[in-house]
Design an enzyme around this catalytic site. Structure first.
Site, PDB file in Angstrom:
ATOM      1  N   ASP A 102     -27.025  -3.178  -5.915  1.00 41.62           N
ATOM      2  CA  ASP A 102     -25.911  -3.578  -5.064  1.00 41.62           C
ATOM      3  C   ASP A 102     -25.957  -2.696  -3.805  1.00 41.62           C
ATOM      4  O   ASP A 102     -26.753  -2.960  -2.901  1.00 41.62           O
ATOM      5  CB  ASP A 102     -24.630  -3.391  -5.898  1.00 41.62           C
ATOM      6  CG  ASP A 102     -23.382  -3.951  -5.258  1.00 41.62           C
ATOM      7  OD1 ASP A 102     -23.430  -5.078  -4.750  1.00 41.62           O
ATOM      8  OD2 ASP A 102     -22.348  -3.263  -5.281  1.00 41.62           O
ATOM      9  N   GLY A 104     -27.209   0.185  -3.717  1.00 42.72           N
ATOM     10  CA  GLY A 104     -28.479   0.913  -3.806  1.00 42.72           C
ATOM     11  C   GLY A 104     -28.284   2.370  -4.200  1.00 42.72           C
ATOM     12  O   GLY A 104     -29.258   3.074  -4.465  1.00 42.72           O
ATOM     13  N   ASP A 158     -20.548  -6.275 -16.818  1.00 42.39           N
ATOM     14  CA  ASP A 158     -19.163  -6.344 -17.278  1.00 42.39           C
ATOM     15  C   ASP A 158     -18.169  -6.437 -16.132  1.00 42.39           C
ATOM     16  O   ASP A 158     -18.499  -6.194 -14.971  1.00 42.39           O
ATOM     17  CB  ASP A 158     -18.818  -5.079 -18.062  1.00 42.39           C
ATOM     18  CG  ASP A 158     -18.648  -3.873 -17.141  1.00 42.39           C
ATOM     19  OD1 ASP A 158     -19.558  -3.649 -16.313  1.00 42.39           O
ATOM     20  OD2 ASP A 158     -17.623  -3.196 -17.223  1.00 42.39           O
TER      21      ASP A 158
HETATM   22  P1  5GP Z   1     -25.064   0.267  -6.687  1.00 43.79           P
HETATM   23  O1  5GP Z   1     -25.146   1.716  -6.994  1.00 43.79           O
HETATM   24  O2  5GP Z   1     -26.363  -0.388  -6.313  1.00 43.79           O
HETATM   25  O3  5GP Z   1     -23.961  -0.051  -5.711  1.00 43.79           O
HETATM   26  O4  5GP Z   1     -24.491  -0.440  -7.948  1.00 43.79           O
HETATM   27  C1  5GP Z   1     -25.157  -0.608  -9.071  1.00 43.79           C
HETATM   28  C2  5GP Z   1     -24.172  -0.754 -10.194  1.00 43.79           C
HETATM   29  O5  5GP Z   1     -22.929  -1.350  -9.766  1.00 43.79           O
HETATM   30  C3  5GP Z   1     -24.747  -1.690 -11.196  1.00 43.79           C
HETATM   31  O6  5GP Z   1     -25.507  -0.974 -12.142  1.00 43.79           O
HETATM   32  C4  5GP Z   1     -23.512  -2.311 -11.788  1.00 43.79           C
HETATM   33  O7  5GP Z   1     -23.051  -1.507 -12.844  1.00 43.79           O
HETATM   34  C5  5GP Z   1     -22.487  -2.303 -10.691  1.00 43.79           C
HETATM   35  N1  5GP Z   1     -22.379  -3.612 -10.016  1.00 43.79           N
HETATM   36  C6  5GP Z   1     -22.738  -3.906  -8.763  1.00 43.79           C
HETATM   37  N2  5GP Z   1     -22.523  -5.210  -8.482  1.00 43.79           N
HETATM   38  C7  5GP Z   1     -22.002  -5.750  -9.604  1.00 43.79           C
HETATM   39  C8  5GP Z   1     -21.581  -7.081  -9.963  1.00 43.79           C
HETATM   40  O8  5GP Z   1     -21.620  -8.049  -9.222  1.00 43.79           O
HETATM   41  N3  5GP Z   1     -21.100  -7.225 -11.230  1.00 43.79           N
HETATM   42  C9  5GP Z   1     -21.018  -6.200 -12.123  1.00 43.79           C
HETATM   43  N4  5GP Z   1     -20.533  -6.478 -13.315  1.00 43.79           N
HETATM   44  N5  5GP Z   1     -21.423  -4.951 -11.821  1.00 43.79           N
HETATM   45  C10 5GP Z   1     -21.909  -4.729 -10.574  1.00 43.79           C
END
Ligand code: 5GP
Ligand code: MG
Length: 189
Positions: A102, A104, A158
């Site tokens: 998402d 990153g 989730d």
């Molecule tokens: P980042 O660190 O890349 O922003 O986010 C990664 C984490 O955010 C993922 O491992 C997940 O747990 C959560 N996440 C990001 N987007 C989503 C989404 O659309 N749905 C869910 N359930 N979790 C998300």
């Protein structure tokens, strides 16, 4: 549970096809190597379980727990809790696997930490990629699906701890996204 769903983005049959494709790419890339797959908990457990059974490659599996203090569906600060042994990372080819890329931040932090723990090389593989949402520059080496900027649940993902057991990837109806979201501090009556 199924009646909380507004729209299915990726069906079970499509998931099967996407994972088989990436498993083939990984097998071509890492064929003869002794790989350590680092699974980011909790969200990646369903994907990892399906993926590794399609990888005819010598590998071990290690886990890191990533806790991001999200308010509802927006990301916050990140903590990593490692359960991997030192010799599972040091000197090894590591493949970090997450459910979704998402902003990153999570994958960037885990990759950095794998190198800090002495990994010889670190590759990344995600089930879903939301490129529009990136806050830090990050391109996954392997990804099963790219999706639009919508909050999704199912197949390990989730919302407030629920929906991980849905066999497909879906968007929730707005009333279910809102009802269990954590209210910002001071916003409660
Ligand atoms: P980042 O660190 O890349 O922003 O986010 C990664 C984490 O955010 C993922 O491992 C997940 O747990 C959560 N996440 C990001 N987007 C989503 C989404 O659309 N749905 C869910 N359930 N979790 C998300
Ligand atoms: Mg996660």
């Amino acid at each position: 549970m199924h009646d909380h769903i507004a729209r299915v983005l990726i069906t079970e049959a499509e998931i099967e096809v996407g994972i088989s494709r990436v498993a083939g790419e990984l097998t071509d890339r890492f064929g003869g190597r002794d790989l350590t797959l680092v699974a980011i908990l909790k969200g990646s457990f369903v994907f990892v379980a399906d993926l590794i059974r399609r990888l005819p490659v010598p590998l071990r599996v290690a886990f890191v727990w990533a806790e991001s203090y999200r308010e509802g569906t927006a990301p916050g600060a990140l903590d990593l809790f490692w359960t991997a042994r030192e010799d599972e990372i040091a000197g090894r080819s590591v493949l970090v696997v997450d459910d979704i890329l998402d902003s990153g931040r999570t994958l960037a932090a885990v990759r950095r930490e794998c190198f800090a723990r002495g990994a010889a090389e670190v590759h990344t593989c995600v089930f879903l990629d939301k490129p529009e949402r990136r806050a830090v520059e990050f391109i996954p080496d392997f990804a099963c699906f790219e999706i639009e900027d919508v909050f999704v649940v199912g197949y390990g993902l989730d919302h407030a701890g629920r929906y991980r057991n849905l066999p497909y990837v879906a968007a929730l109806k707005p009333e279910f996204l809102a009802s269990s979201a954590v209210a910002p501090r001071g916003a409660r009556p």
